[in-house]
Write an enzyme that holds these catalytic residues in place. Structure first.
Site, PDB file in Angstrom:
ATOM      1  CG  HIS A   1      -9.138 -74.707   3.824  1.00  0.00           C
ATOM      2  ND1 HIS A   1      -7.830 -75.018   4.092  1.00  0.00           N
ATOM      3  CD2 HIS A   1      -9.119 -73.739   2.885  1.00  0.00           C
ATOM      4  CE1 HIS A   1      -7.045 -74.280   3.329  1.00  0.00           C
ATOM      5  NE2 HIS A   1      -7.793 -73.482   2.583  1.00  0.00           N
TER       6      HIS A   1
ATOM      7  CE  LYS B   1      -8.774 -60.175  -0.494  1.00  0.00           C
ATOM      8  NZ  LYS B   1      -7.328 -60.326  -0.560  1.00  0.00           N
TER       9      LYS B   1
ATOM     10  CD  GLN C   1      -1.029 -69.179   3.492  1.00  0.00           C
ATOM     11  OE1 GLN C   1      -1.369 -70.299   3.123  1.00  0.00           O
ATOM     12  NE2 GLN C   1      -1.423 -68.083   2.883  1.00  0.00           N
TER      13      GLN C   1
ATOM     14  CB  CYS D   1      -6.976 -74.298  -0.520  1.00  0.00           C
ATOM     15  SG  CYS D   1      -6.166 -72.759  -0.878  1.00  0.00           S
TER      16      CYS D   1
ATOM     17  NE  ARG E   1       1.361 -67.829  -1.363  1.00  0.00           N
ATOM     18  CZ  ARG E   1       0.321 -67.258  -0.787  1.00  0.00           C
ATOM     19  NH1 ARG E   1       0.228 -65.932  -0.775  1.00  0.00           N
ATOM     20  NH2 ARG E   1      -0.643 -67.982  -0.241  1.00  0.00           N
TER      21      ARG E   1
ATOM     22  CG  ASP F   1      -4.591 -71.986   5.008  1.00  0.00           C
ATOM     23  OD1 ASP F   1      -5.622 -71.295   5.104  1.00  0.00           O
ATOM     24  OD2 ASP F   1      -4.112 -72.354   3.921  1.00  0.00           O
TER      25      ASP F   1
ATOM     26  CG  HIS G   1      -9.998 -70.542   1.392  1.00  0.00           C
ATOM     27  ND1 HIS G   1      -8.997 -71.265   0.788  1.00  0.00           N
ATOM     28  CD2 HIS G   1     -11.058 -70.637   0.570  1.00  0.00           C
ATOM     29  CE1 HIS G   1      -9.435 -71.765  -0.345  1.00  0.00           C
ATOM     30  NE2 HIS G   1     -10.678 -71.401  -0.505  1.00  0.00           N
TER      31      HIS G   1
END
Length: 624
Positions: free
Chosen positions: A371, A451, A367, A320, A349, A369, A497
């Site tokens: 945004h 979420k 991911q 992000c 991670r 991902d 997200h």
RNA sequence: GCCGAUGUGGCUCAGUGGUAGAGCACUCGAUUCGUAAUCGAGCGGUCGCGGGUUCAAAUCCCGCCAUCGGCUCCA
């Protein structure tokens, strides 16, 4: 001391097949387990033992670990208790009397449970066996139960009780002695708190009939057969190597080919779905993570930063902030919004070694991902669009059943209440417009916003968490993002997200398990293998393979020189969807003898017929 | 990270203190073969890593790493 002994009220009884009865049966099984354990190992202290989705467990405190061998003996003891058909009796007791009694028994966990019951709630306990018939087990002579096999019969004087709200079956005999099994022993923290002592948990499964138990055990076998770690090795898709470190994935050629197909599909779906694509770095200045709040709230999951020319750099655990920086790079007009930016972003991670699990839980993953930067009045539309895209993508991969969760504000979080309410309302509104039922998980949200999580149901009914959609008012605030509104003022955009696969690694693992390695043609790393019957057909096979490759098919020729039977066996074990036998006949007639995994021998086809057959299957994406 | 179990050729697994084994895979040779395993030979392991005990360790002890089943946490 004993007051108000009672059987459950008659209205309390339920028929076989009622899910409530199964719950009681499992709960009672847990008590029988605990009784059996205390009979065999009197030094053991009991704690709690609830029913689960497939059975029950009970947590014990004992200095010596239970062994798998112990489980056999415990199960045998349980069967004795069941066969003795002991009554199960509920008793309402006085708190102080019970505390005095527990004190005598030296059962500190029981005492803690008792003290945890709110003051005005009734306190009940459940007996197995009649308390009038003899001394409770805990103060009986331990030697009496040291070796029950040698005793030859169940001592009728024994009874056992546990502090419990119930409900339970009426007698132990209502449990079918061949419809339960003890499965495993594992460590578990008292009260689920890793700061508290670790107990030993014995897991069991219990059903109404032996047939149901068998069905459950078969389902477990089926899950084992589909295990992506096993199939990943057998089909040569990926590996995780000790010499490189745990939780780091090596994609082998076949797995990489599949990943490329998945990524191509994903990119195409996003480009046509109104997204633009980004590439951003995997590492950046640590200050970025301080600004974003990750350093404060997510540090436990971040690798240590590294020193580069006296600056601290951080391997990214999330994408992000990079998308935020991209947004921040110039001023944006309200006319540009919404901006939808997606990236297959690889993150790292720190996961504690004990939690790593195949592709499902790793330390480096990608991911899918994205945004969305938008105006407040666009949020609901944008979330609805994400839900639609999610449904489109997941269903193309064969997942059409979902379980949807709405997670609200957790205790450890940032932002004003009003902002959280606004974000939560936007999610609810979108779900309602989509017409999806959902379950609310109070306090399950991220630290920066509420979420929606979507779980998909696989071919054998298991649920997997993949997609997540999160509204974030925090990052725009922290990075001081803005857009220029119609009146020339600077306003704060809202950020959404979202990830649809979640992580490519996990999603790939789920695909492997869902299809049990039998991938639909559009995903299969090798779609077709040509099998020459003897060396004389090799040239023809190679020529056919070349032609099909140019048409975009994934084709190989078996070059082993093995006999046909062996070549077919090898292809079957590799789960190759289509094979074509090439012998003298086929070369003469310019055909291929086609055999599919799904339908077996399809007879002689010419090249065009084979192409049509495969193209239809590819277009179908395995739904047919 | 914690509790328990496991770690032997590429894979699946035998081997409990005394010279490391099998099947498959791989290589070579023979066979040129028609819908789930042709025959034979060969190559291949400092027994997860590091210490220790012992005349001698895959085997016993200690530490570490990884994996498996859980717990806690999570995409």
């Amino acid at each position: 001391m004993i007051s108000q002994l009672s059987r459950p009220a008659s209205g309390d009884r339920i028929a076989p097949g009622d899910p409530q009865r199964l719950l009681r049966l499992r709960h009672t099984c847990a008590h029988v387990l605990a009784m059996a354990v205390q009979r065999l190992f009197p030094e053991t202290q009991v704690t709690i033992g609830p029913p689960t989705d497939t059975g029950f467990y009970y947590d014990f405190d004992r200095a010596i670990a239970f062994t798998p061998n112990d489980l056999t003996g415990i199960a045998a003891e349980m069967r004795q208790i069941i066969r003795a058909n002991l009554p199960i009796v509920r008793e309402t007791v006085d708190r102080n009397e019970l505390r005095a009694e527990i004190d005598l028994l030296h059962e500190p966990y029981k005492l803690e449970i008792l003290d945890g019951i709110p003051p005005h709630e009734p306190i009940t306990r459940y007996y197995i066996g009649s308390p009038d018939a003899g001394l409770p087990l805990e103060i009986a002579e331990p030697s009496l139960f040291d070796d029950p096999a040698a005793q030859g019969q169940t001592p009728t004087a024994a009874f056992w009780w546990d502090l419990c709200a119930g409900p339970h079956l009426d007698t132990t005999g209502e449990i079918h002695p061949d419809a339960f099994a003890l499965e495993s022993v594992a460590g578990a923290y008292w009260r689920g708190d890793e700061a508290k002592p670790q107990l030993q948990r014995i897991y069991g499964t219990a059903w109404e009939t032996p047939e149901q138990l068998q069905a459950y055990l078969q389902q477990k076998e089926e899950a084992k057969r589909r295990d992506h770690r096993k199939l990943g090795q057998e089909l040569d898709l990926f590996s995780i190597q000790e010499s490189a470190g745990g939780g780091l994935v090596f994609w082998h050629p076949k797995g990489a080919r599949m990943r490329l197909l998945i990524e191509d599909y994903w990119r195409n779906a996003h480009l046509t779905g109104g997204y633009d694509l980004l590439y951003t770095p995997h590492i950046a200045n640590l200050d970025l993570w301080k600004t974003s709040g990750h350093f404060e709230f997510y540090r436990d999951n971040m690798f240590d930063s590294m020193d580069i020319e006296s600056q601290q750099y951080q391997l990214r655990p999330m994408n992000c902030p990079f998308h935020v920086l991209t947004y921040q790079n110039r001023l944006h007009s309200y006319r540009e919004l919404p901006l939808r930016w997606a990236e297959l972003g690889t993150v790292y991670r720190y996961e504690r070694s004990g939690v790593l699990h195949g592709l499902m839980r790793v330390r480096g993953f990608t991911q899918d991902d994205a945004h969305v930067f938008c105006l407040p009045e666009q949020v609901s539309d944008e979330i609805l669009a994400v839900l639609n895209l999610t449904e489109q993508i997941l269903s193309d991969f064969g997942f059409t059943e979902y379980e949807v969760n709405l997670s609200t504000r957790p205790a450890k979080s940032v932002g004003a209440d009003a902002i959280w309410d606004l974000a939560t309302d936007a999610l609810i509104q979108a779900l309602d417009r989509k017409g999806w039922a959902y379950v609310t998980d109070e306090g399950g949200g991220a630290f920066y916003g509420p979420k929606i999580d979507i779980k998909i149901r696989d071919a054998i009914g298991r649920l997997w968490q993949c997609s997540t959609i999160q509204v974030d008012f925090n990052l725009p605030e922290r990075f001081d993002l803005h857009y220029v509104a119609a009146d020339g003022s600077r306003q704060r955009p809202i950020m959404v997200h979202r990830a649809i696969f979640g992580s490519l690694e996990r999603f790939f693992g789920i695909l492997v398990e869902n299809y049990a390695g039998d991938f639909p043609l559009w995903l299969a790393p090798v779609q077709l293998r040509l099998l020459p019957v003897s060396d004389g057909q090799r040239d023809y096979a190679n020529a056919v393979a070349q032609t099909l490759k140019r048409e975009g098919f994934r084709v190989g020729v078996n070059a082993s020189g093995d006999r046909l039977g062996k070549q077919i066996r090898t292809a079957e074990l590799e789960k190759i969807p289509v094979v074509a036998v090439v012998g003298k006949r086929e070369v003469e007639q310019q055909t291929l003898s086609v055999r599919t995994r799904q339908d077996g021998d399809r007879g002689a086809l010419n090249l065009t017929e084979l192409q049509v057959l495969m193209e239809e299957s590819i277009a179908d994406r395995g739904r047919g």
